[in-house]
Design a protein around this motif. Structure first.
Motif: not given
Length: 535
Positions: A198-202, A218-226, A242-244, A250-251
């Motif tokens: 979450e910190f990485a995403s922010a 940010k999006w690599a962090a969000e993907h792994l967060l999912s 995932a929806n983020n 961007k992709f």
């Protein structure tokens, strides 16, 4: 592509950073106290994290590698002994994972522990020294480096919790030798991983077109967060993450031919796996994070970095009428032989599914040795050849056959840039989160986005299940995902392995790897129990 920065100094810092699996031994002139004194020093250190992470499957080392397993099959042991493959090769380091005869003394059992904690320890080092440093070029430097370090700390723990379950959670540099580590419950480790991501995403950059190739966003962090939210039993938050990624716009899934072979035979799916087509700079709008391993490039990968090329290709070159050729996959070793039920199943792929095309799964083998009287003739697949690993369907994701290597035919390493996260998997993680919340309609819609690109028939909500999702992940991600991790996360490792893989007589104890015996033996200052069944 090029490694992001000069790596030699970074590797020296990181390799000097830990003895045992978490303790510090700072002897180099490039010690952290000398290096982490400026933005440039942290740039060097963070580059070392990228190098360490991309050495996750390094085989025998090489001159500049940050980490090595010192064995030939680290990637393969995370695929074998599951529902997708057996081995056709006699490498002893792999066979024990094929027949599940590994023990707490097995080499990979220890080396993956060391890889995970090596990454954690080096991330901790950057995080600690970044709090002490005041010499920054820009006010945002500190938090930016911390965001990358916290992503990689979570990435290291991802390996550890999937493979070993409860593991010591350490978020500080261990400056004194310790023999009193205790095992932290997996749920607590996952909570810490989520905080890091979450910190990485922010704080990671949002625009993938404004970072150096291969660098995190940010999006690599969000993907792994999912994925980690799913591991932690939080499907609602996994759906949001995932929806983020998806809604960032961007992709996008590759819908049209692109890249270096767009005007040659192939299809939109096969284009993604052709050498030099992995990055956004090549037109690949699907890739979210790509490890940089390109062949014959300053700072690029070496021959020992990644042998996945050899894994999925049969030993066709042993047969009369054949010779080694990159267009046939190079010097394949049949370390992974696909199981019949999925790769040979008439009902597994729709007839229209391009993921089952000859461009993506090679089933037709024609003799290629012009000196043989069999030249140009087809060799039929037989069960004997299949079992021997000499001829079987091959996943072309791991082929070369595009780049002129100056006569270096059959080059051993697979130094094609390695796509770690891509959007198709994000959609499948979204579907997984929806299934876990009972939203079959939503899951079908998410899966059908991926199937539409593949020209496969849409599925209905009634057809959606965890098993269907696992089958779809094979169709889309076989060889890319670490199958053991996926089956573990979904609680299907034992069930599906017993159902589809007659070689692997899986028991409950195999749901986790044993703790390396050396770790237990050396940790005399506190109780450190072995995983159940391995005592």
């Amino acid at each position: 592509m090029k490694k992001i920065f000069s790596i030699l100094a970074a590797s020296a810092v990181l390799l000097a950073s830990c003895s045992d699996f978490l303790d510090e031994d700072l002897k180099s002139s490039l010690s952290p106290t000398n290096t982490y004194t400026s933005t440039h020093g942290f740039e060097v250190g963070v580059t070392g994290l990228y190098e360490f992470a991309r050495s996750e499957w390094n085989t025998w080392g090489g001159d500049d590698n940050a980490f090595t397993h010192s064995a030939a099959t680290p990637y393969e042991v995370l695929q074998i002994g599951t529902d997708i493959a057996v081995t056709g090769h006699n490498d002893g380091t792999l066979q024990v994972f094929d027949n599940l005869s590994y023990t707490p003394l097995t080499g990979f059992i220890k080396s993956f522990w060391e890889f995970g904690y090596g990454l954690v320890s080096n991330a901790n080092q950057i995080l600690q020294y970044s709090e002490e440093n005041t010499n920054w070029d820009k006010p945002t430097d500190k938090i930016g480096f911390q965001a990358e370090a916290r992503f990689f700390r979570a990435y290291g723990y991802r390996y550890l919790v999937y493979l070993y379950g409860d593991v010591p959670y350490v978020d500080k540099v261990q400056e004194k030798f310790r023999i009193d580590f205790t095992r932290t419950p997996k749920a607590e480790v996952l909570k810490k991983m989520i905080e890091d991501l979450e910190f990485a995403s922010a704080h990671l950059p949002e625009d993938p077109d404004k970072v150096q190739v291969g660098r995190l966003t940010k999006w690599a962090a969000e993907h792994l967060l999912s994925e980690v939210y799913l591991m932690a039993g939080m499907p609602d938050k996994a759906e949001v993450a995932a929806n983020n990624v998806i809604n960032s716009h961007k992709f996008s899934l590759i819908e049209n031919r692109f890249g270096v072979r767009k005007d040659k035979e192939g299809d939109v799916f096969s284009d993604m796996f052709v050498e030099n087509n992995q990055n956004r700079t090549a037109g690949n709008t699907e890739s979210i994070w790509v490890m940089q391993l390109e062949y014959n490039t300053v700072g690029g990968g070496g021959e020992e970095d990644d042998w996945t090329k050899r894994a999925w290709v049969p030993k066709y070159w042993q047969l009369d009428g054949f010779q080694i050729a990159d267009t046939l996959g190079g010097r394949g070793l049949a370390q992974l032989i696909p199981l019949h039920w999925w790769i040979d199943g008439a009902a597994f792929y729709d007839a229209s599914d391009i993921r089952n095309s000859e461009y993506n799964i090679k089933r037709n083998w024609y003799c290629n040795n012009p000196k043989s009287d069999k030249y140009g003739k087809k060799t039929e697949l037989t069960e004997t050849l299949w079992k021997a690993g000499q001829l079987c369907p091959a996943i072309t994701k791991f082929f070369y056959g595009v780049i002129d290597r100056g006569g270096d035919e059959g080059y051993g390493g697979n130094t094609k840039d390695r796509v770690k996260f891509r959007l198709a998997e994000t959609y499948l993680l979204l579907a997984e989160a929806q299934i876990m919340q009972g939203d079959a309609e939503g899951a079908a819609e998410s899966i059908n986005v991926v199937r539409k690109r593949a020209h496969a028939n849409p599925v209905t909500a009634a057809e959606v299940s965890v098993d269907f999702l696992l089958d779809e992940r094979i169709r889309e991600l076989v060889g890319e995902e670490l199958r053991r991790f996926t089956l573990t996360r979904l609680g299907k490792l034992k069930e599906r392995t017993l159902k589809y893989n007659s070689r692997a007589a899986m028991e409950d104890k195999h749901l986790l790897w044993p703790i390396p015996q050396d770790v237990i033996n050396s940790n005399t200052g506190a109780e450190f129990p072995q995983n159940p069944g391995w005592e």
